[in-house]
Design a protein around this motif. Structure first.
Motif, mmCIF file in Angstrom:
data_model
loop_
_atom_site.group_PDB
_atom_site.id
_atom_site.type_symbol
_atom_site.label_atom_id
_atom_site.label_comp_id
_atom_site.label_asym_id
_atom_site.label_seq_id
_atom_site.Cartn_x
_atom_site.Cartn_y
_atom_site.Cartn_z
ATOM 1 N N ALA A 1 -4.069 5.042 2.206
ATOM 2 C CA ALA A 1 -3.691 3.893 1.047
ATOM 3 C C ALA A 1 -3.803 3.333 1.942
ATOM 4 N N LYS A 2 -2.746 3.254 2.995
ATOM 5 C CA LYS A 2 -2.917 2.263 3.965
ATOM 6 C C LYS A 2 -3.761 1.275 4.869
ATOM 7 N N THR A 3 -4.052 2.214 5.474
ATOM 8 C CA THR A 3 -4.917 2.175 6.390
ATOM 9 C C THR A 3 -6.545 1.394 6.310
ATOM 10 N N PHE B 1 -0.920 8.766 1.758
ATOM 11 C CA PHE B 1 -0.952 7.413 1.846
ATOM 12 C C PHE B 1 -1.598 6.497 3.157
ATOM 13 N N VAL B 2 -1.813 7.348 3.951
ATOM 14 C CA VAL B 2 -2.045 6.980 4.563
ATOM 15 C C VAL B 2 -3.549 6.543 4.704
ATOM 16 N N ARG C 1 0.505 -2.051 -9.625
ATOM 17 C CA ARG C 1 1.707 -2.084 -8.776
ATOM 18 C C ARG C 1 2.134 -0.433 -8.919
ATOM 19 N N GLY D 1 -8.356 1.656 -0.824
ATOM 20 C CA GLY D 1 -6.887 1.599 -1.005
ATOM 21 C C GLY D 1 -6.254 0.502 -1.579
ATOM 22 N N ARG D 2 -6.817 -0.592 -0.809
ATOM 23 C CA ARG D 2 -6.581 -1.935 -1.237
ATOM 24 C C ARG D 2 -7.595 -1.850 -2.785
ATOM 25 N N HIS E 1 3.614 2.422 -5.924
ATOM 26 C CA HIS E 1 4.035 3.437 -4.077
ATOM 27 C C HIS E 1 4.270 4.552 -4.099
ATOM 28 N N TYR F 1 -5.767 -0.943 -6.241
ATOM 29 C CA TYR F 1 -4.936 -1.482 -6.385
ATOM 30 C C TYR F 1 -5.377 -3.074 -6.921
#
Length: 180
Positions: A34-36, A31-32, A116, A40-41, A118, A44
């Motif tokens: 993919a988000k930071t 999660f970290v 798409r 991660g972008r 999460h 997607y």
């Protein structure tokens, strides 16, 4: 099995199996990441439209390889946990578990077409599949019928995803018509 693997699969801390903490730790790290991280972008972007991602300068092949490597690592971690829970090892233990994995991710809201989803929703989908499997086992449903039930769940989830995409497209068209 070695004691450490057996303990990972069977021992409990605060009433929760050790495997819950392993899964939570792996999920938190992913999660970290993919988000930071820009990576991660990129995931997607590649999942949504690989050709557009390539035109934007994203190294599509490297992103795909990295995702496959992480997927293999997670499969290996899962197999060690399963070996600890069953106190045995066999190359056939993972047969047909990919069906449960696909069902969990689709139920969690990830698009079957990509772009798409999460991680937290996928974990919720995995819990839901586990509850469905457990209920079917408690009801003494034949394993072959369990596969059919999971397949029907996947079909319903994919159809709802297609319907959601269709309705979102219609709403966008209607909003664009109002703005003109």
């Amino acid at each position: 099995m070695p004691d450490s693997i057996d303990a990972l699969g069977r021992d409990a801390v605060w009433g929760l199996p050790g495997s819950v903490f392993v899964v939570a730790g792996v999920a938190a790290v992913l999660f970290v990441m993919a988000k930071t991280m820009v990576w991660g972008r990129w995931i997607y972007a590649v999942g949504g439209r690989p050709d557009a991602a390539l035109r934007m300068g994203i190294p599509v092949s490297w992103v795909l390889v990295s995702v496959y490597v992480i997927s293999g690592l997670c499969a290996g971690i899962g197999s060690v946990i399963l070996a600890g829970r069953t106190d045995a090892g066999s190359p056939l233990f993972g047969n047909l578990l990919e069906l449960d994995t696909i069902a969990a991710v689709i139920i969690g809201g990830a698009s079957f077409l990509g772009g798409r989803g999460h991680l937290g929703h996928a974990l919720i989908g995995a819990i839901m599949i586990g509850v469905i499997r457990n209920a079917l086992n408690l009801l003494n449903v034949n394993v072959f019928f369990q596969l059919i039930v999971i397949g029907v769940v996947i079909v319903i989830a994919v159809e709802s995803d297609v319907l959601r995409n269709y309705l979102e497209g219609r709403v966008r068209v209607m909003q664009a018509g109002r703005q003109s």
